[in-house]
Design an enzyme around this catalytic site. Structure first.
Site, mmCIF file in Angstrom:
data_model
loop_
_atom_site.group_PDB
_atom_site.id
_atom_site.type_symbol
_atom_site.label_atom_id
_atom_site.label_comp_id
_atom_site.label_asym_id
_atom_site.label_seq_id
_atom_site.Cartn_x
_atom_site.Cartn_y
_atom_site.Cartn_z
ATOM 1 N N GLU A 210 -10.312 57.586 -3.182
ATOM 2 C CA GLU A 210 -10.380 56.585 -4.252
ATOM 3 C C GLU A 210 -9.436 55.402 -3.985
ATOM 4 O O GLU A 210 -8.729 54.940 -4.878
ATOM 5 C CB GLU A 210 -10.078 57.231 -5.609
ATOM 6 C CG GLU A 210 -11.085 58.296 -6.003
ATOM 7 C CD GLU A 210 -10.875 58.835 -7.410
ATOM 8 O OE1 GLU A 210 -9.775 58.644 -7.960
ATOM 9 O OE2 GLU A 210 -11.816 59.439 -7.962
ATOM 10 N N GLU A 281 -17.839 63.426 -6.886
ATOM 11 C CA GLU A 281 -17.235 64.000 -8.096
ATOM 12 C C GLU A 281 -18.104 63.710 -9.311
ATOM 13 O O GLU A 281 -18.135 62.592 -9.810
ATOM 14 C CB GLU A 281 -15.822 63.440 -8.339
ATOM 15 C CG GLU A 281 -14.789 63.874 -7.322
ATOM 16 C CD GLU A 281 -13.377 63.428 -7.695
ATOM 17 O OE1 GLU A 281 -13.159 63.043 -8.865
ATOM 18 O OE2 GLU A 281 -12.504 63.449 -6.808
#
Length: 849
Positions: A210, A281
């Protein structure tokens, strides 16, 4: 043998190998609904070539020569004792997954620089080999920054003290240690032949994590760092793709992937047309921090998101988390609760949570029934009305066709016509037609069973005789500085605690002259919390929060004429796990003043402070059998002194159900069982609902002996252990809620060469109940055929119900390990029907035993 025959032979062997490797075959267990696994059949898989390893194109991953749809779930090996790993993997596979994802936790493997640890809870090799044993794929996210609500985002504390280091930037010290660690892990996995290119289970690896969320903070150093990270990873030649999640500019050939709840709508897609759509995710709920209310995400919303993703070119989806587990010891990040993602399809106690597990399993089945159309077909979109659409996958010039009918109106159901058929679509739902004709699944209509978690006081274990040991305020300190030392630097993440102490003389003229005025001590702190003592007496405590670590403590205190001694016990609740410049985050007291004196406010921040790392009980290891013998324990007096240790012994709870510790009437602290920490508890920090964020704390049965188990509690704020109790956890309350509108279950169909076939002549809706292993249905608590409402554990009668509902259900179910009740008026009768024009529902709640 000719070259062409050789190629055909190798292709045949490859197909045979992969079909065998990923064949299903786990036994029914723990209340799972279906023993048989039907994923559409190997005939639906396209053999592209006979190569070993993983490649990709714009449609899918190509694993060992075949296109695959990957259904994955996150299970983090350090968040569960290794004795339970295999059971969790098996339950995930029974949920229709064919892959397990995990991070690699740097600060667990290299807590001290250059000293590597791969045993016990950190035996990464064993974990991946168990995935391989169950013939599943593995996705390994190396990071080495992982976030994951894990202490320091997985970065070891010693890294902060490397001269000149800047985390996650084009910074030579950081890149040196990051590359060294990742290379070491990759070589270790290569040595065990665990990558798919070597015949192992690992099909995808991730570098960084991320990074787009912080990249701009580093300006050009962020761009050059991500280029370096990608090149470093690719140069390792592991034979499987590298990914970067939430990295829209992932350098080729690294694939950018999505994280979030609805990536089917929020993901802009891969940054190159030759890269597949990967979802790393899909959040099954939300992790919680102390002070938060319960976190939930509906099963229907999860199912909708998965169907949306695969209907829009998705090829891999990973649930984060599929099993959350427990943040044992001090592994949770700042303010994160000990219980992690308990709302996942497998709960913290490794019990299957229904209907999430079963309904998602059915979603995977439904998508797999469409596999050939999805992998070989051409997509199109047909508008069926306002907020209504059909996403169709058709293999040209064949009858192979799959459709996903979506009602994107969040409030109103609809009935639509599609290819000559009529279909009911609940609001905010997607329905699956694997042959473009037969509806086998709706994200909104749950055919799998439900269950409810119960906690019952153990009869055998609650034989506590508590003893207490109160910590004395320290008098001998290690260091003295002008002002309090920064807390992270002082503790170096070896403990949550550090003492600070100073003395200040006050004369009579300093003291307030008015009787109704008392001096006040004020502490402005960078976090996370502080306990304040004046002249040996407890004054009070203060703390920050996950949102705002900083806080100000102020309280009146009994200062006296003469020398006044102040003790501060400052603490952290884990280190930060996110954001740029983690190495520059700080904690501890920043400013200390005394207000209300006759001579005005006195700033005592820089008058000289002594400090001491840790608390005496930690150093003596009072939580161990040997350490507990080093001090004199007393019988609790009934008051609630802060900074106090409690110990007792208990026998193993009866049976085999999971165990939890209910921390009623306690404040904040940590618990050890036979010397092993089960994490931090914090009962006094209430959510807006005036309830603790977490009241029960998991004790793995692997920590327990038959008798004389030592429990040690370190209570910081002041609590009375009298009401602490051990409870047994089960999901023996099982339910079903099915209506006449429900579609046939995808379990009743199979795919043969892309063509849908029914496995049964009876496709009518039914309520199916299955007890956990070795148990039978012993009671029917609720049954209503009519218009019942509510949820499992909390059903209610509506305006009408069949008077024989309970008798019918008991006839089908009592005394059996599983049963199926037809949703059919023929069984329940229609006399005195007050809802004759209503499509009926059958709600059942039963107990297993």
């Amino acid at each position: 043998m000719s070259i062409s025959k050789r190629i055909l032979f190798v292709t045949f062997l490859s197909t045979l190998l992969i079909t065998s490797r990923f064949a299903q075959g786990d036994n029914k267990n723990d209340g799972d609904e279906e023993e048989e696994e039907d994923d559409g059949g190997s005939a639906d898989e396209e053999v592209v070539n006979a190569e070993t390893g993983v490649t990709y194109d714009g449609r899918s991953l190509i694993i060992n020569g075949k296109r695959e749809l990957v259904f994955s779930g996150s299970i983090h090996y350090p968040r569960c004792p290794p004795e339970y790993w295999e059971d969790l993997i098996a339950k995930a596979k029974r949920g229709g997954l064919n892959s397990i994802e995990t991070y690699v936790f740097w600060n667990g493997h290299e807590l001290e620089k250059g000293k590597y640890y791969f045993e016990g809870d950190y035996d990464l090799i064993k974990f991946i080999k168990l995935i391989d044993k169950h013939k599943m794929f593995a996705i390994v996210r190396f990071g080495p920054f992982v976030q994951a609500e894990w202490n320091h985002g997985g970065l070891p504390y010693w890294l902060r003290e490397v001269p000149g280091i800047i985390f996650r930037s084009d910074n030579e010290p950081f890149k040196h240690y990051m590359k060294k660690f990742v290379t070491m892990i990759v070589e270790k996995l290569k040595g065990e032949k665990l990558f798919a290119s070597q015949g192992g289970p690992i099909i995808v690896s991730q570098i960084e994590n991320e990074y787009n969320t912080i990249q701009l903070a580093f300006r050009e150093k962020g761009e050059s760092y991500i280029q370096w990270a990608a090149k470093t990873a690719v140069d390792m030649n592991i034979g499987v793709p590298w990914i970067m999640c939430k990295q829209k500019d992932a350098p080729d050939p690294v694939i950018n992937s999505c994280n979030g709840r609805h990536c089917g709508d929020t993901f802009v897609g891969p940054n190159k047309p030759n890269k597949p759509y990967l979802w790393t995710e899909n959040w099954t709920a939300q992790y919680r921090v102390f002070g938060d209310p319960p976190s939930q995400r509906s099963t229907e919303d999860l199912a909708y998101s998965i169907l949306r993703w695969f209907s829009k070119n998705g090829t891999l989806a990973n649930y984060y988390m599929y099993y959350g587990g427990t943040n044992y010891n001090r592994t949770s990040a700042a303010f994160v609760s000990t219980q992690y993602y308990d709302e996942a399809p497998i709960d913290e106690y490794a019990l299957i949570r229904e209907p999430k597990h079963g309904h998602l399993k059915d979603a995977h089945r439904a998508v797999n029934l469409c596999k050939k159309a999805l992998l070989l077909g051409t997509p199109s979109v047909e508008k069926l009305g306002p907020k209504l659409e059909a996403r169709v996958w058709q293999v040209p010039d064949t009858a192979i066709c799959a459709a996903f009918l979506a009602n994107n109106d969040t409030a109103t159901p609809a009935t639509v016509r599609f290819k000559g058929g009529e279909y009911y679509l609940p609001a905010n739902s997607i329905s699956v037609l694997p042959d473009c004709k037969t509806m086998v699944y709706s994200s909104h209509l749950i055919t799998s069973q439900h269950n409810s978690r119960n906690m019952e006081r153990s009869k055998a274990a609650n034989n506590f005789e508590w003893k207490m040991y109160k910590e004395s305020l320290p008098t001998q300190f290690k260091n003295k500085t002008n002002q309090p030392v920064e807390l992270y630097y002082l503790t170096k993440d070896t403990t949550d605690y550090a003492w600070y102490s100073t003395t200040i003389p006050l004369s009579e003229r300093d003291m307030p002259l008015k009787k109704d005025v008392r001096p006040i001590i004020r502490i402005a702190s960078e976090g996370h919390g502080v306990y304040v003592f004046l002249n040996g007496e407890y004054v009070g405590f203060g703390h920050g929060s996950k949102v705002e670590k900083n806080f100000v403590f102020q309280k009146d205190a009994s200062f006296k004429t003469g020398k006044n001694t102040i003790h501060l016990l400052c603490y952290t609740v884990g280190l930060q796990d996110s954001g740029a410049y983690l190495e520059r985050r700080y904690a501890g007291p920043r400013s200390i003043t005394i207000l209300g004196l006759n001579t005005g406010t006195i700033d005592i921040t820089t008058i000289g402070w002594e400090n001491l790392v840790g608390i005496d009980g930690e150093k003596k290891q009072l939580y161990t059998e040997e350490g507990s013998q080093s001090v004199q324990w007393a019988t609790p007096s009934g008051d609630k002194p802060p900074i106090t240790w409690y110990k007792a012994y208990f026998d193993a709870p009866e049976g085999n159900n999971p165990i939890a510790l209910r921390m009623t009437n306690m404040g904040k602290g940590m618990v050890w069982i036979n010397g092993r920490s089960i994490g931090r508890y914090w009962m006094s920090y209430l959510s807006a609902l005036k309830q603790p964020t977490q009241s029960e704390y998991h004790i793995p049965r692997t920590y327990i002996k038959p008798t004389k188990n030592l429990i040690v509690v370190f209570e910081e704020e002041g609590g009375n252990p009298k009401e602490i109790e051990i409870v047994l956890v089960d999901r023996d309350t099982i339910c079903s809620l099915v209506s006449e509108k429900h579609t046939p279950s995808p379990r009743l169909f199979k795919s043969v060469n892309g063509n849908l076939r029914a496995k049964s002549n009876d496709l009518k809706p039914s309520a199916k109940l299955v007890c956990p292993k070795e148990k039978k249905i012993v009671a029917v608590d609720f049954a209503s055929f009519g218009d019942p409402y509510g949820t499992c554990g909390n059903f209610f009668f509506g305006n009408c119900t069949s008077s024989v509902s309970k008798q019918v259900v008991e006839k089908f179910c009592l005394g059996k390990p599983d049963c199926k009740i037809p949703v059919d008026e023929g069984h329940f009768g229609s006399q005195n029907d007050a809802c004759s024009n209503l499509k009926k529902k059958l709600a059942v709640q039963a107990q297993c035993g």
